[in-house]
Design an enzyme around this catalytic site. Structure first.
Site, short mmCIF file in Angstrom:
data_model
loop_
_atom_site.label_atom_id
_atom_site.label_comp_id
_atom_site.label_asym_id
_atom_site.label_seq_id
_atom_site.Cartn_x
_atom_site.Cartn_y
_atom_site.Cartn_z
N ASN A 202 30.49 41.29 34.32
CA ASN A 202 30.01 42.48 35.03
C ASN A 202 29.11 43.27 34.07
O ASN A 202 28.94 42.90 32.91
CB ASN A 202 31.17 43.33 35.57
N LYS A 204 29.37 46.18 32.60
CA LYS A 204 30.03 46.76 31.43
C LYS A 204 30.28 45.69 30.37
O LYS A 204 30.05 45.92 29.17
CB LYS A 204 31.35 47.41 31.85
N GLU A 205 30.74 44.52 30.79
CA GLU A 205 30.98 43.43 29.84
C GLU A 205 29.67 42.95 29.22
O GLU A 205 29.61 42.67 28.02
CB GLU A 205 31.67 42.27 30.57
N ASP A 279 36.58 38.15 41.88
CA ASP A 279 37.18 36.84 42.13
C ASP A 279 36.57 36.21 43.38
O ASP A 279 36.30 35.01 43.41
CB ASP A 279 38.70 36.98 42.33
#
Length: 491
Positions: A202, A204-205, A279
């Site tokens: 995502n 942020k990652e 997911d």
């Protein structure tokens, strides 16, 4: 671009291997109507409790819901929550290869929800790498399950089970089979997933790993995200990055230089719960890639699936039927609504299996006018999925005579397919639509102006347990009158 519906049709023939951290997601729903007299905290009155698969279990559950075969290799604790996960996987049609470990509890997340709002989350977990025995058992399970898999998914939630050694083993075995590996990553070092085809962080990652700061609303964000991707590619030998951007969709950058990067926008929706949406998106993406799609097509399907998931409460799955319904209404261009009788017959079977009513109407629709729209909208109100049969050019000539049709069959079918009330269109060559109706077997057939004894298609539908509806005609609108008027004005 391939027809996404054609890709969905391939899902039941596919098998996916999922490897990752298993979790139990529990949602406790209730009401908050007062503050406790004992302390300044809300009093929560519980009304119901639901437990479902989380982590790699939710990925596997979504894949099963989309019609594919799936196996899951994961770790659980030797406890009641671990037994629940095993039972949920079995009932969900998932082939579970679970390593049970003493001394490490099953990862469980309990969410307290009131008025569609998360009040509190309680986590019960212990982060621990796999023991030598667990690693050996996991490798054995991967070797066996990947033998007939079409793609592998690594779901790393940072709980320790997906070690660097296990990740490398999955990539190695997938390479031997010539299948792709898609990763949902965790942590600040993507070199752990070396050799994977797609890593899907995502935003942020992505920012944490690349050091880039990206605002999807800002000008030039695509250039900044591409620069960040190149930094990751220089350190981690992976095939590409798909960065999820929430309501802004997804961004794809291909190694090594992120050239030709693509941003796939998503449809804005009312969001009830984002639990498990990632997911859901990786499940749809993996299945599309296994079915032979491009990454861009897989991103489009993933966006659609995640968009459906966030409209549901809890860690929700998205079914094949929901994907097909969404595609038929909003996601596809008009050309992708045009299908053969055989394709529509298979779609109709699945829709009926999910309790939805398939409707049918037909006509020449030579020059689309307000009367046609009136009839089509009435027919759509009688069902959940409306198929429109269109007479071929030869059929129209036999019925209407020389000079007809004015517009060819592809034009007529395309104009109909562009209407929001029409879910699918099929061109047929007979003087009646009876053979098409026999293949489709609709629950409802609707048409204007026909008596039952002169309506063979309706007779068949009724004999099969369906319903025939005579549509009210909107007077003073007809293609023949429009053509005649054009001729008079020309003179």
């Amino acid at each position: 671009m391939q027809n996404l519906t054609a890709l969905l049709e391939k899902f039941p023939s596919l098998k996916v291997l999922c490897v990752g951290d298993a979790m139990l997601d529990t949602f406790i729903y209730g009401k908050v109507e007062r503050i406790s007299p004992e302390a300044p905290v809300p009093v929560f009155k519980k009304t119901r409790e639901v437990s479902m698969l989380g982590g790699v279990g939710n990925v596997a559950a979504n894949i099963a819901a989309l019609g594919a075969k799936v196996s899951a290799v994961a770790r659980v604790g030797r406890d009641a929550d671990g037994e629940k996960i095993a039972c949920l996987m079995k009932s969900g049609g998932i082939s579970a290869r679970l390593a049970a470990r003493d001394g490490v509890p099953t990862t469980a997340k309990t969410r307290i929800v009131s008025a569609n709002t998360h009040i509190l989350r309680i986590d019960d977990e212990e982060i621990a790498p796999p023991s030598p025995e667990e690693l050996a058992e996991a490798k054995r399970a991967v070797s066996e399950e990947i033998a007939d898999a079409d793609i592998a998914v690594l779901s790393d939630y940072g709980k320790g089970f997906v070690s660097g050694e296990l990740a490398a083993f999955v990539v190695e075995k997938a390479a031997e089979r010539g299948i792709k590996v898609v990763v949902d990553p965790k942590g600040d070092d993507f070199s752990k997933y070396r050799g994977a085809d797609i890593v899907k962080p995502n935003l942020k990652e992505f920012e944490a790993v690349s050091g880039a700061k990206v605002d999807p609303d800002s000008e030039g964000f695509a250039e900044r995200i591409a620069e960040g991707a190149k930094k990751i590619f220089s350190k981690a030998r992976i095939g590409g990055l798909v960065v999820t951007l929430g309501e802004h969709g997804m961004f794809y950058a291909k190694a090594p230089d992120a050239r030709g990067a693509v941003c796939a926008r998503t449809k804005r929706r009312k969001v009830y719960d984002v639990s498990g949406a990632g997911d859901t998106s990786i499940s749809a993406m993996a299945l599309c890639l296994a079915a032979g799609s491009t990454v861009e097509e897989a991103m489009e399907a993933a966006n659609i699936a995640a968009g459906i998931a966030v409209t549901k409460l809890g860690t929700a799955t998205v079914s094949m039927r929901e994907m097909e319904a969404e595609l038929s209404r909003t996601a596809r261009p008009a050309s992708e609504k045009i299908a053969t009788a055989e394709e529509l017959g298979r779609i109709a079977e699945r829709l009926r299996a999910d309790g939805l009513r398939v409707g049918f109407t037909n006509g020449c629709f030579d020059l689309l006018h307000r009367g046609h729209l009136y009839s089509l909208e009435q027919a759509r109100r009688e069902c959940d999925f409306l198929v429109v049969g269109v007479n071929s050019d030869d059929s129209v000539r036999r019925l209407k005579g020389a000079g007809r049709p004015v517009q060819d069959e592809l034009t007529r079918a395309s104009v109909l397919a562009a209407l929001s009330c029409v879910d699918a269109v099929c061109v047929f060559g007979g003087d009646t639509a009876l053979e098409l109706v026999k293949t489709l077997r609709p629950d409802v057939i609707a048409k204007e102006g026909y008596e039952l004894d002169k309506w063979p298609e309706a007779q068949f539908v009724i004999s099969a347990g369906g319903k025939a509806v005579r549509i009210k005609r909107l007077e003073n609108f007809s293609t023949s009158e429009i053509i005649a008027k054009m001729g008079r004005e020309k003179k």
